[in-house]
Scaffold this active site. Sequence first.
Site, PDB file in Angstrom:
ATOM      1  N   PHE A 305      34.055   9.267-148.001  1.00  0.00           N
ATOM      2  CA  PHE A 305      35.786   9.229-149.289  1.00  0.00           C
ATOM      3  C   PHE A 305      35.686   7.743-149.671  1.00  0.00           C
ATOM      4  O   PHE A 305      35.575   6.581-149.481  1.00  0.00           O
ATOM      5  CB  PHE A 305      36.786   9.163-147.614  1.00  0.00           C
ATOM      6  N   GLU A 306      35.963   7.942-151.247  1.00  0.00           N
ATOM      7  CA  GLU A 306      36.783   6.612-151.671  1.00  0.00           C
ATOM      8  C   GLU A 306      37.856   6.724-153.347  1.00  0.00           C
ATOM      9  O   GLU A 306      37.673   8.193-153.887  1.00  0.00           O
ATOM     10  CB  GLU A 306      35.516   6.168-151.931  1.00  0.00           C
TER      11      GLU A 306
END
Length: 421
Positions: A305-306
């Site tokens: 996740f980014e």
Amino acid sequence: MNESKKQSVQFRSATRWVLCAFILALAICLNTWQNIDAKYRTESQNILQKHKIQLRRYLIGGKLKLSSSSYEESIIDLGSQQKSSKRENATLLMLVRNWEIEGALASMHQLEEKFNSRYHYDWTFMNDVPFTDEFIEATSAMASGHTQYALIPSRDWDIPLWINRTHMEKCMSVMESSGVLYGGSESYRNMCRFNSGYFFRQKILDSYDYYMRVEPFVQYFCDFPYDPFQVMRLNNKKYGFVIAIYEYEDTIPTLWSHVEEYLEKNSLDDNETLDFITDKSHFSRYLPIVESTTGYNLCHFWSNFEVGDLNWFRSDEYIQFFTHLEKTGGFYYERWGDAPVHSIIASALLKPDEIIHFDEIGYSHPPYETCPHGESFRQVHNCQCNPNGDNNIDISQASCLMKWWKNGHGKSFLRPKTDSS
Ligand SMILES: Nc1nc2c(ncn2[C@@H]2O[C@H](COP(=O)(O)OP(=O)(O)OP(=O)(O)O)[C@@H](O)[C@H]2O)c(=O)[nH]1
Ligand SMILES: *[C@@H]1O[C@H](CO)[C@@H](O)[C@H](O)[C@H]1NC(C)=O
Ligand SMILES: *[C@@H]1O[C@H](CO)[C@@H](O)[C@H](O)[C@H]1NC(C)=O
Ligand SMILES: *[C@@H]1O[C@H](CO)[C@@H](O)[C@H](O)[C@H]1NC(C)=O
Ligand SMILES: [Mg+2]
């Protein structure tokens, strides 16, 4: 009375008693049911009432304190503006293989439900081989925004010609036999190098400022309380994460020495954020889960996740740093992950307040998950997770979040006072 008549009378009166007892029992039961029923009714009304009050306080701009690492009013207040906000210059981004279609659709469905169905951001898919018609059809149908697909050119994906294959294969078999995760995989190495230095240079992303990375079979537990892209732009954030953990040192034996080499030649104006990845102190509750043998404490933002500012990734400073690392061959002779590479470069180049921990986004990529702690927050945003469950990594031994709170930006009350504050 003869015998048979007597028995019959006895039988009838016994039947009457049994019947009576049955009716009495039924009455008691019904009464209890009614009591339980009434109890449930009252409870559910109370909960509804509590929920309504919280929702009202939240929506009508009261000062309900959400679970937030930043305590920045501007971020918290965005919650009440979400409905009128317009779309940012951003795309959801998934690097994925055709056979992962099931996981891709599962992740898409969740992100659409919890966030994107209100915004309709574009979805961008990348692959080192052409996507199948089946993949394109199914993902286009699942998306509430436009979809686009890109084939990664071989020079950005495959092993560069200057890599010594004999040497690489020797290293790979050593890593594989000593049980390093993906130690023997060539394609995993291509993926890590691509995600470290090439995804943001793909033409298809030229027309965007921000991306959010999505992987197959991840979960989003809560309705998003804001548009993370908007939070990034309004607060001048360049990199956003939800989970921070330790890297396996045997995947990056020489990474830190090459980082030090680079930092010796290119002095930083501001090295404040480096404390996050060099602080080796531990918290009294825990023994250190890993001991590193270099100056790097192995902490990294978990990159599955980014949310990132593409213009920062595309900057000369990022690309120079990446290129220095790439030239050492470490992506192939060792097995450097894109997560430590992103995190080290971000910690070197960005100021603490240019990185944001999205405390309000419930998320899972097995084996770890993160779940917002605020009870009101979870109710208002329909979270489906347990903040006290074993899988919630936030403040567990395997988490680097406390080091971020201490050295990065966020819970500043945990940091020692400096002269200026
Ligand atoms: N097109 C393509 N995508 C890949 C390849 N290898 C990995 N990916 C994608 O890159 C991302 C990361 O790969 P994963 O296999 O999930 O790696 P990981 O998250 O480190 O490990 P897991 O615990 O297996 O999830 C995912 O979105 C994958 O779909 C590949 O060879 N080709
Ligand atoms: C490639 O690596 C092998 C094994 O480590 C080594 O013997 C060889 O000299 C290397 N070749 C070149 C051209 O450097
Ligand atoms: C979106 O971002 C790209 C890359 O920074 C830029 O070229 C483009 O003009 C932007 N589009 C809009 C509508 O702002
Ligand atoms: C940051 O810079 C200062 C001053 O140059 C130096 O003393 C310190 O060791 C540096 N910190 C790190 C983590 O490199
Ligand atoms: Mg994964």
